[in-house]
Design an enzyme around this catalytic site. Structure first.
Site, PDB file in Angstrom:
ATOM      1  N   SER A 194       0.835  -1.200   0.000  1.00  0.00           N
ATOM      2  CA  SER A 194       0.000   0.000   0.000  1.00  0.00           C
ATOM      3  C   SER A 194       0.872   1.254   0.000  1.00  0.00           C
ATOM      4  O   SER A 194       1.690   1.438  -0.892  1.00  0.00           O
ATOM      5  CB  SER A 194      -0.975  -0.041   1.184  1.00  0.00           C
ATOM      6  OG  SER A 194      -1.978   0.925   1.043  1.00  0.00           O
ATOM      7  N   ASP A 231      -8.525  -2.813  -7.000  1.00  0.00           N
ATOM      8  CA  ASP A 231      -7.962  -2.547  -5.677  1.00  0.00           C
ATOM      9  C   ASP A 231      -9.021  -1.950  -4.761  1.00  0.00           C
ATOM     10  O   ASP A 231      -9.573  -0.883  -5.027  1.00  0.00           O
ATOM     11  CB  ASP A 231      -6.778  -1.597  -5.832  1.00  0.00           C
ATOM     12  CG  ASP A 231      -6.059  -1.348  -4.534  1.00  0.00           C
ATOM     13  OD1 ASP A 231      -6.601  -0.612  -3.680  1.00  0.00           O
ATOM     14  OD2 ASP A 231      -4.947  -1.883  -4.360  1.00  0.00           O
ATOM     15  N   HIS A 281      -6.527  -5.958  -1.632  1.00  0.00           N
ATOM     16  CA  HIS A 281      -5.557  -4.894  -1.372  1.00  0.00           C
ATOM     17  C   HIS A 281      -4.485  -5.466  -0.453  1.00  0.00           C
ATOM     18  O   HIS A 281      -4.781  -5.846   0.678  1.00  0.00           O
ATOM     19  CB  HIS A 281      -6.239  -3.697  -0.702  1.00  0.00           C
ATOM     20  CG  HIS A 281      -5.314  -2.531  -0.455  1.00  0.00           C
ATOM     21  ND1 HIS A 281      -4.837  -1.733  -1.460  1.00  0.00           N
ATOM     22  CD2 HIS A 281      -4.783  -2.046   0.696  1.00  0.00           C
ATOM     23  CE1 HIS A 281      -4.065  -0.783  -0.951  1.00  0.00           C
ATOM     24  NE2 HIS A 281      -4.007  -0.964   0.352  1.00  0.00           N
TER      25      HIS A 281
END
Length: 405
Positions: free
Chosen positions: A186, A282, A349
């Site tokens: 991330s 995502d 994610h």
């Protein structure tokens, strides 16, 4: 197709997204998934960081977790940069310094090492016996900020934290590495892209050095209202935290600093071998960039962004457009033989630290190859690893995330 229900206080998280873009943290939610007794690794503060001005938002020392390698991996190093959103103004950064994302005072004293950080060959076949490090994230600008707000008692020292951490790890034996991998998830995945070439420069030319960005391919995309929510937010991060001077010059010498915070404008010019791991749909970008409350005031997208099965055909078509934009953004990058790709058509994610997605009996596949094997084949050059999934809903191996408040 596996569906994972995220029983979290989503309402609380969503309440911060519009302004502060706090990370979804699905890695934390599911890091234990499929792991009976994960390795717990203690926190280590970087003692000399304060003298260098390398401090968290609140002025506390930065920190990391290190589990030593052994056997054939004793001189191999994997550095995982923690994710956790960003802060882009006084209010969101002041809030952030009261959490583990802005202060080491609030960091867990030990954390589980799972997925790519696991020490078990049956969970992490290629990197289990490496020196594995989790560098904690407490600056709110993907380790790039440089500045200070004295009135608000805020320190924007992400770049200094990065440098101090690398110096610390080199002193712990990383300078003797014969192979190294910089990775992140991330906001940490973005950081691994931003710092990839810097990481390469730490080592002699005969050291094998590569980088992995997991869920870091944030796109400068239109949201559902036709605006650019993420661009506005990234612009705040870059300007408020003084990050522009620390972004790759291969980009800033011809583009504005905010554009150079987006990987789509960086990856084709990174000299070091890089692997991009990303879900085509995502979930963080869907919820916080494409359909945030500010772009969807009447809540038309609320059910869809929480549960992909609640989306109507036109909403799915919008996501297909986003996927196409993602694939277009890596077209030049994928030409290089040294780079790797794994873009699966899942609603997910961060897939490298979650054990269930990294390496397990039913982990996501493209063709017949999973994520851990793809990354390993690329790193050790056993075979090419450039896998792009067919569009949703063809992939039945996804571990899709569904959220409930």
């Amino acid at each position: 197709m596996k569906v994972l229900w995220a029983f979290v206080v989503v309402q609380f998280v969503l309440g911060r997204w519009v302004d502060g873009f706090e990370d979804l943290n699905v890695t934390e939610l599911f890091s234990y998934f499929g792991v009976a007794r994960p390795l717990m690794v203690p926190l280590t503060l970087i003692p000399g960081a304060a003298a260098k001005g390398a401090v968290c938002l609140d002025g506390t020392l930065p920190a990391y977790h290190l589990h030593r390698g052994f056997g054939s991996g004793a001189n191999s190093w994997l550095i995982q940069l923690e994710g956790g959103g960003w802060c882009n103004n006084i209010r969101t950064c002041v809030y952030r310094k009261t959490t583990r994302r802005g202060s080491s005072n609030y960091m867990e004293k030990q954390i589980p090492f799972t997925g790519i950080l696991s020490n078990k060959p049956e969970e992490n076949p290629d990197f289990f016996n490496w020196n594995r490090v989790k560098l904690r994230y407490c600056d709110g600008a993907s380790f790039t900020g440089e500045g200070q707000d004295k009135a608000a008692k805020l320190f924007f020292r992400g770049q200094r934290i990065w440098l101090a951490a690398m110096e610390e790890l080199m002193s712990k034996g990383m300078r003797y590495a014969n192979q190294a991998l910089l990775s992140g998830c991330s906001a940490g995945g973005l950081a691994s892209i931003l710092h990839c070439d810097e990481f390469r420069e730490l080592f002699p030319k005969n050291t094998k050095v590569k980088c992995l960005g997991d869920a870091g391919l944030f796109l400068d995309a239109l949201d559902v209202s036709g605006g650019r929510t993420l661009r506005a937010m990234f612009g705040g991060v870059v300007n408020f935290q003084g990050a522009g001077k620390n972004l790759p010059r291969t980009c800033t010498n011809h583009m504005d600093p905010t554009s150079c915070f987006f990987p789509q404008n960086l990856v084709a010019n990174i000299r070091t071998p890089l692997f991009l791991l990303n879900a085509a749909y995502d979930t963080w970008q869907i919820q916080a960039s494409l359909a945030p409350p500010s772009a969807d005031p009447h809540g038309y997208w609320h059910a869809c962004k929480m549960n992909y099965r609640a989306c109507n055909p036109s909403q799915i078509q919008f996501f297909q457009g986003f996927r196409n934009e993602m694939l277009n953004s890596v077209r030049g990058f994928s030409v290089s033989r040294q780079n790797g790709l794994f873009i699966n058509s899942c609603f997910a994610h961060c897939q490298s630290e979650r054990q269930d997605t990294w390496f397990g009996n039913n982990s996501p596949l493209i063709g017949n190859k999973g994520i851990a094997r793809s990354v390993g084949d690329w790193y050790f050059e056993r075979s090419t690893a450039k896998a792009i999934d067919c569009p949703y809903p063809c992939d039945r191996t996804c571990h899709n995330l569904v959220f409930r408040a």
